[in-house]
Design a protein around this motif. Structure first.
Motif, mmCIF file in Angstrom:
data_model
loop_
_atom_site.group_PDB
_atom_site.id
_atom_site.type_symbol
_atom_site.label_atom_id
_atom_site.label_comp_id
_atom_site.label_asym_id
_atom_site.label_seq_id
_atom_site.Cartn_x
_atom_site.Cartn_y
_atom_site.Cartn_z
ATOM 1 N N LYS A 174 0.821 -1.211 0.000
ATOM 2 C CA LYS A 174 0.000 0.000 0.000
ATOM 3 C C LYS A 174 0.856 1.264 0.000
ATOM 4 C CE LYS A 174 -3.484 2.439 2.696
ATOM 5 N NZ LYS A 174 -4.197 2.483 3.966
ATOM 6 N N GLU A 175 1.889 1.270 0.837
ATOM 7 C CA GLU A 175 2.733 2.457 0.971
ATOM 8 C C GLU A 175 3.874 2.472 -0.051
ATOM 9 O OE1 GLU A 175 4.003 2.499 5.053
ATOM 10 O OE2 GLU A 175 1.937 2.485 5.787
ATOM 11 N N ASN A 176 4.037 1.361 -0.776
ATOM 12 C CA ASN A 176 5.125 1.193 -1.740
ATOM 13 C C ASN A 176 6.463 1.628 -1.134
ATOM 14 O OD1 ASN A 176 6.176 0.260 -4.147
ATOM 15 N ND2 ASN A 176 6.065 2.268 -5.105
ATOM 16 N N LYS A 177 6.630 1.244 0.124
ATOM 17 C CA LYS A 177 7.885 1.588 0.792
ATOM 18 C C LYS A 177 8.873 0.443 0.632
ATOM 19 C CE LYS A 177 7.694 0.126 5.551
ATOM 20 N NZ LYS A 177 7.726 0.524 6.926
ATOM 21 N N PRO A 178 10.159 0.764 0.637
ATOM 22 C CA PRO A 178 11.152 -0.298 0.479
ATOM 23 C C PRO A 178 11.184 -1.205 1.710
ATOM 24 C CG PRO A 178 12.240 1.808 0.833
ATOM 25 C CD PRO A 178 10.770 2.084 0.737
ATOM 26 N N PHE A 179 11.546 -2.453 1.467
ATOM 27 C CA PHE A 179 11.697 -3.394 2.564
ATOM 28 C C PHE A 179 12.893 -2.977 3.411
ATOM 29 C CE2 PHE A 179 9.110 -5.880 -0.246
ATOM 30 C CZ PHE A 179 8.342 -6.668 0.593
ATOM 31 N N ASP A 180 12.842 -3.323 4.689
ATOM 32 C CA ASP A 180 13.978 -3.082 5.574
ATOM 33 C C ASP A 180 15.183 -3.863 5.060
ATOM 34 O OD1 ASP A 180 12.398 -1.514 7.257
ATOM 35 O OD2 ASP A 180 11.854 -3.216 8.528
ATOM 36 N N PRO A 181 16.388 -3.411 5.396
ATOM 37 C CA PRO A 181 17.590 -4.098 4.919
ATOM 38 C C PRO A 181 17.605 -5.603 5.213
ATOM 39 C CG PRO A 181 18.207 -1.986 5.820
ATOM 40 C CD PRO A 181 16.739 -2.176 6.112
ATOM 41 N N ILE A 182 17.208 -6.004 6.388
ATOM 42 C CA ILE A 182 17.255 -7.427 6.722
ATOM 43 C C ILE A 182 16.309 -8.247 5.849
ATOM 44 C CG2 ILE A 182 15.555 -7.356 8.600
ATOM 45 C CD1 ILE A 182 17.683 -9.276 10.061
ATOM 46 N N HIS A 183 15.147 -7.686 5.524
ATOM 47 C CA HIS A 183 14.190 -8.382 4.664
ATOM 48 C C HIS A 183 14.649 -8.348 3.204
ATOM 49 C CE1 HIS A 183 11.598 -7.290 8.197
ATOM 50 N NE2 HIS A 183 11.639 -8.604 8.199
ATOM 51 N N THR A 184 15.254 -7.237 2.804
ATOM 52 C CA THR A 184 15.800 -7.137 1.448
ATOM 53 C C THR A 184 16.869 -8.195 1.234
ATOM 54 O OG1 THR A 184 15.312 -4.773 1.272
ATOM 55 C CG2 THR A 184 17.061 -5.635 -0.155
ATOM 56 N N GLU A 185 17.758 -8.339 2.208
ATOM 57 C CA GLU A 185 18.805 -9.357 2.094
ATOM 58 C C GLU A 185 18.201 -10.747 1.931
ATOM 59 O OE1 GLU A 185 21.547 -9.076 5.357
ATOM 60 O OE2 GLU A 185 22.417 -7.215 4.600
ATOM 61 N N LYS A 186 17.163 -11.039 2.690
ATOM 62 C CA LYS A 186 16.524 -12.351 2.628
ATOM 63 C C LYS A 186 15.873 -12.570 1.263
ATOM 64 C CE LYS A 186 15.237 -15.911 4.997
ATOM 65 N NZ LYS A 186 16.215 -16.822 5.528
ATOM 66 N N ILE A 187 15.197 -11.566 0.736
ATOM 67 C CA ILE A 187 14.570 -11.674 -0.586
ATOM 68 C C ILE A 187 15.637 -11.947 -1.648
ATOM 69 C CG2 ILE A 187 13.331 -10.401 -2.396
ATOM 70 C CD1 ILE A 187 11.954 -8.838 -0.005
ATOM 71 N N LEU A 188 16.720 -11.184 -1.603
ATOM 72 C CA LEU A 188 17.793 -11.356 -2.583
ATOM 73 C C LEU A 188 18.479 -12.709 -2.419
ATOM 74 C CD1 LEU A 188 19.327 -7.753 -2.577
ATOM 75 C CD2 LEU A 188 17.830 -8.790 -4.308
ATOM 76 N N GLU A 189 18.636 -13.141 -1.184
ATOM 77 C CA GLU A 189 19.251 -14.440 -0.920
ATOM 78 C C GLU A 189 18.415 -15.570 -1.531
ATOM 79 O OE1 GLU A 189 21.243 -16.191 3.082
ATOM 80 O OE2 GLU A 189 19.158 -15.553 3.298
ATOM 81 N N ILE A 190 17.115 -15.496 -1.366
ATOM 82 C CA ILE A 190 16.226 -16.514 -1.932
ATOM 83 C C ILE A 190 16.221 -16.418 -3.459
ATOM 84 C CG2 ILE A 190 13.806 -17.256 -2.106
ATOM 85 C CD1 ILE A 190 13.564 -16.490 0.914
ATOM 86 N N ALA A 191 16.231 -15.195 -3.990
ATOM 87 C CA ALA A 191 16.272 -15.020 -5.454
ATOM 88 C C ALA A 191 17.555 -15.601 -6.039
ATOM 89 C CB ALA A 191 16.133 -13.538 -5.808
ATOM 90 N N LEU A 192 18.673 -15.383 -5.380
ATOM 91 C CA LEU A 192 19.943 -15.955 -5.839
ATOM 92 C C LEU A 192 19.898 -17.477 -5.791
ATOM 93 C CD1 LEU A 192 22.491 -13.521 -4.155
ATOM 94 C CD2 LEU A 192 22.176 -13.887 -6.606
ATOM 95 N N LEU A 193 19.331 -18.010 -4.726
ATOM 96 C CA LEU A 193 19.190 -19.461 -4.620
ATOM 97 C C LEU A 193 18.299 -19.976 -5.748
ATOM 98 C CD1 LEU A 193 19.624 -22.086 -2.781
ATOM 99 C CD2 LEU A 193 17.288 -21.607 -2.048
ATOM 100 N N TYR A 194 17.227 -19.263 -6.034
ATOM 101 C CA TYR A 194 16.315 -19.676 -7.108
ATOM 102 C C TYR A 194 17.031 -19.675 -8.451
ATOM 103 C CZ TYR A 194 11.934 -20.716 -9.333
ATOM 104 O OH TYR A 194 10.950 -21.350 -10.053
ATOM 105 N N ASP A 195 17.848 -18.651 -8.698
ATOM 106 C CA ASP A 195 18.646 -18.623 -9.926
ATOM 107 C C ASP A 195 19.575 -19.838 -9.985
ATOM 108 O OD1 ASP A 195 17.555 -16.232 -10.841
ATOM 109 O OD2 ASP A 195 19.266 -15.008 -10.238
ATOM 110 N N GLN A 196 20.245 -20.111 -8.890
ATOM 111 C CA GLN A 196 21.168 -21.249 -8.839
ATOM 112 C C GLN A 196 20.414 -22.560 -9.070
ATOM 113 O OE1 GLN A 196 23.242 -21.721 -5.093
ATOM 114 N NE2 GLN A 196 24.387 -23.494 -5.819
#
Length: 142
Positions: free
Chosen positions: A67-89
């Motif tokens: 709703k607020e289109n606010k960025p995720f907190d750093p800790i959540h951003t890291e987790k999202i990117l970590e899962i995305a990297l794993l998905y790519d792998q």
């Protein structure tokens, strides 16, 4: 510092075949936008409920990010990117998303009998899955 190059395109917006770790540091610090999160999430088999569980966020909090289109907190951003990297792998290891998606949902003896997907809520679990994928890439049962 560059990480492994995968043969597939990344599901991470703005990232192609080669991962630039500086991008991940900078993105983690500023936070991933909800829009970019949705681009990643749509390319995975995971529902918003799944992501909510992986990130340890309530559905209400996820809705607030939207709703607020606010960025995720750093800790959540890291987790999202970590899962995305794993998905790519994983899609690279299995040759396509459907094979990897199936592997994610099947109980795995090498992972203590749990489904790989159930480990995505923990950084240690994601690390276990990365190691399992490397074993598979090298022909070692995982």
């Amino acid at each position: 510092m560059k990480a492994k190059t995968y043969s597939t395109n990344s599901i991470i917006p703005g990232i192609a075949k080669e991962y630039d770790m500086v991008y991940f540091v900078n993105t983690s610090r500023k936070g991933l936008s909800y829009e970019d999160f949705v681009k990643i999430a749509k390319q995975t088999p995971f529902s918003i409920d799944d992501w909510s569980s992986f990130l340890h966020l309530s559905e209400r909090t996820m809705q607030r990010y939207k709703k607020e289109n606010k960025p995720f907190d750093p800790i959540h951003t890291e987790k999202i990117l970590e899962i995305a990297l794993l998905y790519d792998q994983g899609t690279d290891t299995f040759g396509d998303a459907s094979g990897f998606n199936l592997w994610l949902d099947l109980p795995n003896v090498g992972l203590g009998g749990v489904t790989p997907k159930s480990l995505l809520d923990s950084t240690f679990g994601v690390t276990m899955l990365r190691h399992a994928l490397v074993r598979i890439e090298n022909g070692i049962p995982a």
